[in-house]
Design a protein around this motif. Structure first.
Motif, short mmCIF file in Angstrom:
data_model
loop_
_atom_site.label_atom_id
_atom_site.label_comp_id
_atom_site.label_asym_id
_atom_site.label_seq_id
_atom_site.Cartn_x
_atom_site.Cartn_y
_atom_site.Cartn_z
N THR A 145 -40.44 -35.82 55.72
CA THR A 145 -40.74 -34.51 56.32
C THR A 145 -40.15 -34.38 57.73
OG1 THR A 145 -42.67 -34.22 54.92
CG2 THR A 145 -42.61 -32.93 56.95
N ARG A 170 -50.43 -36.06 65.28
CA ARG A 170 -49.97 -37.44 65.59
C ARG A 170 -50.15 -38.36 64.39
NH1 ARG A 170 -54.95 -39.23 69.59
NH2 ARG A 170 -56.52 -38.08 68.46
N SER A 171 -49.99 -37.79 63.18
CA SER A 171 -50.15 -38.65 62.00
C SER A 171 -48.95 -39.60 61.90
CB SER A 171 -50.24 -37.80 60.73
OG SER A 171 -49.01 -37.21 60.44
N ARG A 215 -54.12 -26.91 59.65
CA ARG A 215 -55.11 -25.85 59.85
C ARG A 215 -54.42 -24.50 59.77
NH1 ARG A 215 -60.05 -27.58 62.64
NH2 ARG A 215 -59.95 -29.85 62.57
N THR A 291 -38.03 -31.54 52.88
CA THR A 291 -38.72 -32.81 52.60
C THR A 291 -38.21 -33.38 51.28
OG1 THR A 291 -40.72 -32.13 53.77
CG2 THR A 291 -40.98 -33.85 52.10
P1 NAD Z 1 -53.09 -35.30 59.17
O1 NAD Z 1 -54.40 -34.68 58.82
O2 NAD Z 1 -52.85 -36.73 58.88
O3 NAD Z 1 -52.85 -35.11 60.73
C1 NAD Z 1 -53.16 -33.92 61.39
C2 NAD Z 1 -52.94 -34.08 62.86
O4 NAD Z 1 -53.29 -32.84 63.47
C3 NAD Z 1 -53.80 -35.16 63.50
O5 NAD Z 1 -52.96 -36.03 64.20
C4 NAD Z 1 -54.72 -34.44 64.47
O6 NAD Z 1 -54.81 -35.07 65.74
C5 NAD Z 1 -54.05 -33.09 64.63
N1 NAD Z 1 -55.07 -32.05 64.75
C6 NAD Z 1 -56.08 -31.80 63.88
N2 NAD Z 1 -56.85 -30.79 64.36
C7 NAD Z 1 -56.31 -30.43 65.54
C8 NAD Z 1 -56.66 -29.48 66.51
N3 NAD Z 1 -57.73 -28.69 66.36
N4 NAD Z 1 -55.90 -29.37 67.61
C9 NAD Z 1 -54.82 -30.18 67.75
N5 NAD Z 1 -54.44 -31.10 66.87
C10 NAD Z 1 -55.17 -31.22 65.77
O7 NAD Z 1 -51.99 -34.36 58.51
P2 NAD Z 1 -50.42 -34.63 58.20
O8 NAD Z 1 -50.28 -35.53 57.03
O9 NAD Z 1 -49.70 -34.97 59.46
O10 NAD Z 1 -50.00 -33.16 57.73
C11 NAD Z 1 -50.10 -32.05 58.59
C12 NAD Z 1 -49.83 -30.79 57.81
O11 NAD Z 1 -48.50 -30.85 57.30
C13 NAD Z 1 -50.71 -30.56 56.59
O12 NAD Z 1 -50.93 -29.15 56.45
C14 NAD Z 1 -49.89 -31.03 55.43
O13 NAD Z 1 -50.21 -30.38 54.22
C15 NAD Z 1 -48.52 -30.64 55.90
N6 NAD Z 1 -47.42 -31.42 55.32
C16 NAD Z 1 -46.35 -30.73 54.87
C17 NAD Z 1 -45.27 -31.40 54.35
C18 NAD Z 1 -44.08 -30.61 53.92
O14 NAD Z 1 -43.26 -31.10 53.15
N7 NAD Z 1 -43.92 -29.38 54.41
C19 NAD Z 1 -45.27 -32.79 54.27
C20 NAD Z 1 -46.37 -33.49 54.77
C21 NAD Z 1 -47.43 -32.78 55.30
#
Ligand code: NAD
Length: 308
Positions: A145, A170-171, A215, A291
């Motif tokens: 991604t 920060r994931s 979110r 992705t």
């Molecule tokens: P995750 O839940 O592992 O991480 C989310 C991150 O957002 C965390 O680091 C957290 O600190 C931060 N966060 C959460 N709430 C917050 C807030 N209120 N304020 C600030 N930061 C906040 O999620 P992820 O795996 O990194 O995925 C994130 C998003 O991306 C999801 O919607 C997922 O579906 C999407 N995603 C899309 C693709 C794609 O191909 N487009 C691929 C992977 C993930």
């Protein structure tokens, strides 16, 4: 003025066209195509769609694409055994374990399964060895991604060097590798997260703003400097009329889509951001197709690296 739409679907199609001859050349040299093995445990509707798209893209480019299914009730040991058999299979160059694994496998199962993947076949770039190599700017396999986001920025000629990039999230899968890839291209990078103080003010400093939070519509106009490039990684489903009405105006395409299908997708970026951003990725049709194109690129890269 409405933001320029960064069309991930079109860019991904071009990348696939470029990669197909590379897959064919590999097959001609080695007597077999590059191979991807995908492990899917359980039956989540979203995972089924992601996996189907990945397998289809890889197969259409001339690679071998094989699915290995495990039941929802499968144990962690079964998942580990599947990964080990793929590690040992010489016709498989890339291994991808679809996340999330069933909750029944226990806490920490996902990490154990990712750790079991041969780093040379880790096309998701999640293994600690590949994450470490990325830190040192010498990784062959990088998480798909963030790699796709960079590819989109570069192909759309959006300057990165010297720009201020703010990554929200920060994931290990998206936020951290995204920040490193931007840093390696000489951006000044800020990583924000759930404990960041005054997030809108931080985000407003960005020339390039990446939202990877999970979110719906979280990033509003207040987060965006006029003219900034906004990359919306989030994929969130809205399935109530009230939720849809909160984000999308009466008569809009998304409202019509909801009336037809009963749900719509929205990113982490609020639709109003289109009014201030300079460029913006749509959801769907932005980061998602990139992705998947990067899964193909990494499969071919893994095959070539293993053959050397
Ligand atoms: P995750 O839940 O592992 O991480 C989310 C991150 O957002 C965390 O680091 C957290 O600190 C931060 N966060 C959460 N709430 C917050 C807030 N209120 N304020 C600030 N930061 C906040 O999620 P992820 O795996 O990194 O995925 C994130 C998003 O991306 C999801 O919607 C997922 O579906 C999407 N995603 C899309 C693709 C794609 O191909 N487009 C691929 C992977 C993930």
């Amino acid at each position: 003025m409405a933001a320029r739409r960064l069309d991930g679907t079109a860019v991904a199609a071009r990348i696939r066209e470029e990669l197909a001859p590379k897959a064919a050349a590999f097959a001609a040299r080695h007597g077999r195509p590059p191979g991807l093995g995908v492990v899917l445990a359980g039956s989540s509707a979203a995972s089924e769609i992601y996996v189907r798209n990945k397998l289809k893209t890889v197969a259409e480019a001339g690679c071998k694409a094989a699915l290995f299914r495990l039941d929802e009730s499968a144990s962690l040991d079964e998942a580990l055994a599947t990964v080990r058999s793929l590690n040992a299979d010489d016709t498989i160059d890339g291994i991808l374990v679809q996340s999330p694994l069933p909750a029944g496998m226990g806490k920490g199962a996902e990490q154990q399964v990712f750790d079991a993947v041969d780093p040379a076949k880790d096309v998701d770039g999640f293994h600690a060895i590949n994450a470490g190599l990325l830190v040192q700017k010498r990784a062959t396999l990088v998480a798909c991604t963030p790699l796709g986001c960079i590819e989109l920025l570069e192909r759309e000629a959006i300057p990165i060097a010297g720009r201020h990039a703010v990554v929200i999230g920060r994931s290990d899968i998206v936020g951290k590798p995204m920040a490193l890839l931007l840093l390696h291209r000489d951006a000044t990078v800020t990583i924000c997260h759930s404990r960041t103080t005054d997030l809108p003010a931080m985000a407003r400093q960005a020339d390039i703003l990446v939202a990877a939070i999970g979110r719906p519509g979280f990033v509003t106009k207040a987060f965006v400097k006029p003219g900034a490039t906004v990359i919306d990684v989030g994929i969130n489903r809205l399935d109530t009329a009230d939720d849809v009405a909160r984000f999308f105006a009466e008569g809009s395409a998304k409202r019509r889509q909801f009336a037809e299908k009963g749900s719509v997708l929205i990113g982490d970026v609020h639709p109003e951001v289109e009014e201030v951003a300079g460029a913006l990725t749509p959801v769907p049709g932005g980061v998602g197709p990139l992705t998947i194109a990067m899964v193909l690129r990494n499969t071919i890269a893994a095959a070539e690296a293993r053959a050397q």
